[in-house]
Design a protein around this motif. Structure first.
Motif, short mmCIF file in Angstrom:
data_model
loop_
_atom_site.label_atom_id
_atom_site.label_comp_id
_atom_site.label_asym_id
_atom_site.label_seq_id
_atom_site.Cartn_x
_atom_site.Cartn_y
_atom_site.Cartn_z
N GLU A 1 7.34 1.64 6.26
CA GLU A 1 6.30 0.98 7.05
C GLU A 1 6.12 -0.43 6.52
N HIS B 1 5.01 6.94 1.68
CA HIS B 1 5.64 5.64 1.96
C HIS B 1 4.96 4.57 1.14
N GLN C 1 0.79 -3.01 12.12
CA GLN C 1 1.74 -2.20 11.34
C GLN C 1 2.85 -1.67 12.22
N HIS D 1 0.86 -1.19 0.00
CA HIS D 1 0.00 0.00 0.00
C HIS D 1 0.89 1.23 0.00
N THR E 1 4.30 0.36 1.46
CA THR E 1 4.34 -0.61 2.55
C THR E 1 4.21 -2.03 2.05
NI NI Z 1 0.70 3.25 5.57
#
Ligand code: NI
Ligand code: OOG
Length: 465
Positions: free
Chosen positions: A295, A224, A265, A64, A226
């Protein structure tokens, strides 16, 4: 001439974005490498069970992204770009309420919505929009300057938007247009080298680092990207062993022996990135900004509204215990709460209506079978049906706020005497010009569709109740 379908565009976009982000943030590449090692090891030790929440092919490619925009107009353009990739706005998150420091944004996630599309490629992007009209963060003067600044910039070139509209309408693009679309779309999320107006950036930063990141520059960028791992506790240890300093917790449910639900997470703060700064006298000097991070996440089973209410209640209990026992490790307290109150098996989650499953007929009927029983529960128990968990495809507001927050340096400012401005899902939908879908309705439909199929196959019209 060959054409590229929406899911192929989506998969290609995710791959190219990943390559671009790996060049910009080398620690991301380390994270992806370690994630792959963890996933291979989990597959080796747990076998087929490791793929219960998605094939290893899906999980390895799964990412993501997170992006942040400034205005309803920019959000509407983002929706067109993601619409081209078969990604639709799902869910509404108000991070102004979820965060303790100043995070003046509301968000949605663009993602595929039906099971087949998700299985082909589940790429999703958490997308936040600044709440410039909220007087708790922006007084009238700053709001006016910010909105004027945002109105004057262009994040997405017209050619990109035209190609996006065509892909959405035709559900595919010819190869050469697809190539052009992908180049323009990836470029739109690259970090700009244009000098940043330092005084303006600092003005916004005093209110909120997020406001400065979004409204202090004339472009947008991926914040970011992930990867997904099958064992986030193991990943956390391995990253720490490599000397990468992670935030001090894994957000979301604790590690425990029962089923994985929702989303866990964790993140690390990326290094400062060089960004040229323009000073008041017009000169440009080398500067650096530290806003992007790494992340990683582990995904579990999607919970129903009731299941989610239980999850939120347990989080509340963990908070209470944590403040009563400040020296105890939060993860240990959470595990204790979970062991007392969270169902310890998928079967129990299903029986209590706390999580979503799809159902399919067993390959063979039970040996002494007469007529099948009339409830889903009994059908599963007696071996007529297999229940397969539906993976959670969305986000958690509190974890999102935690991730935002743990990566900010200052608290920012909040004018406590001001009333917040209402930004809700309807306002967001109005900005985008399309419905913001309800995640629960999507999971419920997936479950109901599967039950509809088995009800017909077993000739049990009342199964759906
Ligand atoms: Ni995120
Ligand atoms: C988004 C933070 C939320 C998540 O995974 O919960 C998020 C951002 O930092 O822009 O990505």
């Amino acid at each position: 001439m060959s054409t590229i379908s929406q899911w192929q565009l989506r998969a290609a976009f995710a791959v190219r974005l990943s390559e671009m982000y790996g060049r910009e943030v080398p620690a991301y590449t380390t994270l992806v490498d370690v994630s792959r090692e963890v996933n291979e090891d989990v597959l080796g030790t747990r076998g087929a069970d490791a793929e219960r929440l998605g094939s290893i092919g899906r999980v390895t490619a799964e990412r993501h992204g997170a992006i942040r925009v400034g205005t309803p107009r920019e959000l509407a353009q983002v929706a067109r770009v993601f619409g081209a990739l078969g990604m639709h706005p799902v869910g509404f998150y108000d991070l102004r309420e979820a965060a303790a420091s100043a995070v003046p944004v509301v968000s949605t996630a663009f993602r595929p919505v039906d099971g087949e599309e998700l299985a082909l490629n589940p790429f999703r992007v958490f997308t936040s929009m600044l709440t410039t009209a909220d007087p708790r963060f922006f007084d009238a003067d700053l709001r006016a300057r910010l909105e004027a600044f945002l109105a004057a910039r262009e994040l997405f070139p017209p050619e990109l938007l035209a190609l996006a509209d065509r892909a959405a309408a035709e559900r595919e693009l010819p190869e050469s247009e697809a190539e052009r679309f992908l180049q323009l779309a990836v470029a739109a999320f690259e970090l700009s080298r244009e000098p940043v107006d330092r005084a303006w950036y600092r003005t916004l930063e005093r209110i909120s680092a997020v406001a400065a990141d979004v409204g202090g520059v004339r472009s947008t960028h991926i914040n970011h990207l992930t990867p997904r791992v099958l064992d986030i506790d193991d990943l956390y240890r391995r990253m720490t062993d490599r000397g990468i300093e992670m935030i001090d917790t894994i957000q979301g449910p604790p590690a425990w022996k029962g089923p994985d639900v929702l989303l866990r997470q964790t993140s690390f703060r990326a290094l400062a990135e060089p960004r040229p700064m323009r000073l008041a006298d017009g000169s440009v000097e080398d500067g650096a900004l530290r806003v992007r991070f790494g992340e990683v996440e582990a995904r579990g089973i999607a919970l129903t509204r009731e299941g989610r209410a239980l999850y939120d209640e347990l989080l509340g209990r963990v908070d209470e215990q944590t403040s009563a026992n400040p020296t105890a490790a939060r993860g240990d307290l959470a595990r204790g709460v979970w062991e007392r109150h969270m169902p310890g098996s998928e079967a129990e989650l299903a029986a209590k209506g706390l999580a979503y499953f799809t159902y399919r007929l067993a390959d063979e009927r039970p040996s002494d079978a007469g007529r099948p029983p009339a409830t889903v529960d009994a059908l599963v128990r007696q071996g007529w049906l297999h229940a397969e968990p539906i993976v959670y495809e969305d986000f958690l507001p509190r974890s999102a706020a935690g991730i935002f927050q743990s990566n900010l340096s200052g608290e920012g400012t909040r004018y406590g005497d001001q009333e917040g401005t209402a930004y809700d899902a309807a306002r967001l939908a109005g900005a985008i010009g399309r419905d913001v879908l309800d995640p629960y309705a999507l999971y419920a439909r997936q479950q109901a569709d599967s039950l509809g199929r088995v009800a017909r196959e077993l000739d049990l019209p009342d199964l759906l109740g």
